[in-house]
Design a protein around this motif. Sequence first.
Motif, PDB file in Angstrom:
ATOM      1  N   LYS A  74      28.716  34.654  34.729  1.00 36.88           N
ATOM      2  CA  LYS A  74      28.347  34.230  33.384  1.00 36.88           C
ATOM      3  C   LYS A  74      26.858  33.880  33.355  1.00 36.88           C
ATOM      4  O   LYS A  74      26.374  33.165  34.221  1.00 36.88           O
TER       5      LYS A  74
ATOM      6  N   GLN B 119      23.588  32.032  31.686  1.00 39.75           N
ATOM      7  CA  GLN B 119      23.317  30.831  30.921  1.00 39.75           C
ATOM      8  C   GLN B 119      21.804  30.653  30.846  1.00 39.75           C
ATOM      9  O   GLN B 119      21.067  31.132  31.713  1.00 39.75           O
TER      10      GLN B 119
ATOM     11  N   ASN C 273      21.685  20.674  19.037  1.00 44.85           N
ATOM     12  CA  ASN C 273      22.026  22.076  19.284  1.00 44.85           C
ATOM     13  C   ASN C 273      22.457  22.767  17.992  1.00 44.85           C
ATOM     14  O   ASN C 273      22.412  22.177  16.911  1.00 44.85           O
ATOM     15  N   SER C 274      22.898  24.012  18.115  1.00 48.00           N
ATOM     16  CA  SER C 274      23.236  24.803  16.925  1.00 48.00           C
ATOM     17  C   SER C 274      24.462  24.261  16.190  1.00 48.00           C
ATOM     18  O   SER C 274      24.623  24.502  15.006  1.00 48.00           O
ATOM     19  N   GLN C 275      25.321  23.489  16.859  1.00 53.73           N
ATOM     20  CA  GLN C 275      26.479  22.881  16.208  1.00 53.73           C
ATOM     21  C   GLN C 275      26.132  21.543  15.555  1.00 53.73           C
ATOM     22  O   GLN C 275      26.997  20.900  14.978  1.00 53.73           O
TER      23      GLN C 275
ATOM     24  N   ASN D 165      21.785  16.046  21.766  1.00 52.14           N
ATOM     25  CA  ASN D 165      21.829  16.073  23.225  1.00 52.14           C
ATOM     26  C   ASN D 165      20.663  15.275  23.776  1.00 52.14           C
ATOM     27  O   ASN D 165      19.540  15.387  23.279  1.00 52.14           O
TER      28      ASN D 165
ATOM     29  N   GLU E 172      21.773  24.061  28.135  1.00 49.33           N
ATOM     30  CA  GLU E 172      22.581  23.801  26.952  1.00 49.33           C
ATOM     31  C   GLU E 172      24.048  24.021  27.294  1.00 49.33           C
ATOM     32  O   GLU E 172      24.403  25.002  27.938  1.00 49.33           O
ATOM     33  N   LEU E 173      24.902  23.105  26.881  1.00 51.79           N
ATOM     34  CA  LEU E 173      26.326  23.234  27.173  1.00 51.79           C
ATOM     35  C   LEU E 173      26.945  24.463  26.524  1.00 51.79           C
ATOM     36  O   LEU E 173      27.893  25.038  27.036  1.00 51.79           O
ATOM     37  N   TYR E 174      26.406  24.860  25.369  1.00 48.76           N
ATOM     38  CA  TYR E 174      26.933  26.025  24.669  1.00 48.76           C
ATOM     39  C   TYR E 174      26.208  27.293  25.086  1.00 48.76           C
ATOM     40  O   TYR E 174      26.196  28.271  24.359  1.00 48.76           O
ATOM     41  N   GLU E 175      25.561  27.276  26.247  1.00 45.53           N
ATOM     42  CA  GLU E 175      24.975  28.422  26.937  1.00 45.53           C
ATOM     43  C   GLU E 175      23.711  28.997  26.321  1.00 45.53           C
ATOM     44  O   GLU E 175      23.086  29.849  26.912  1.00 45.53           O
ATOM     45  N   SER E 176      23.312  28.580  25.139  1.00 50.95           N
ATOM     46  CA  SER E 176      22.132  29.163  24.530  1.00 50.95           C
ATOM     47  C   SER E 176      21.350  28.106  23.758  1.00 50.95           C
ATOM     48  O   SER E 176      21.930  27.251  23.100  1.00 50.95           O
TER      49      SER E 176
ATOM     50  N   THR F  67      18.338  25.674  18.027  1.00 51.60           N
ATOM     51  CA  THR F  67      18.285  24.241  18.332  1.00 51.60           C
ATOM     52  C   THR F  67      17.075  23.633  17.643  1.00 51.60           C
ATOM     53  O   THR F  67      16.106  24.317  17.327  1.00 51.60           O
TER      54      THR F  67
END
Length: 178
Positions: A59, A61, A95-97, A101, A131-135, A139
């Motif tokens: 994976k 990241q 982050n994007s959500q 952070n 980043e926990l969400y990989e990207s 942000t």
Amino acid sequence: MHSALARINNVSSLFSTCLMLLLAAVALSSLFATADPKGKIDVVSLKVYNAKAKRYPFKEQEFGFVKFDVDADLAPLFNWNTKQLFVYLEAEYANSQGMNNTIVLWDRIVRRKEDAHVVVSSGRNKYKLKELYESFKNTSPATFSLKYNVMPYVGLLTYGEAARTEGHEIPEARDAIA
């Protein structure tokens, strides 16, 4: 009249009560000793690269690498009750959500007042910026702050901030680490 053990018990009880009162006075007096340390942070570069995560080797990241300069005089934080300081550089972004952070990038323990002038030139992050969400896409700009924790001999831990930067845009990820 009284046995030797009763007298020893009375003396040790008096001694421990006096010691506890003295320690409480030291802890309370150090709460009123306020200091305002000043510092400066310069983020020299902030780069993001795609890489394979160690935990999941198949994976990809994004990992961030920060180069920074720190100049902070933390000597005013030392008083009669300061055992040591824990100084750390922190990055904050959303982050994007929309979740905030906070990541510790670098730290140092300062044990003496003579070493309290912290100067780091061309420092690199000691801990991973990922980043926990990989990207890091979408942000918010990251703000960097130099924070400290005063660890006393007796009493409560106190926290503070010595310096803060404005928001730095997190760049797009590059493919290879060069």
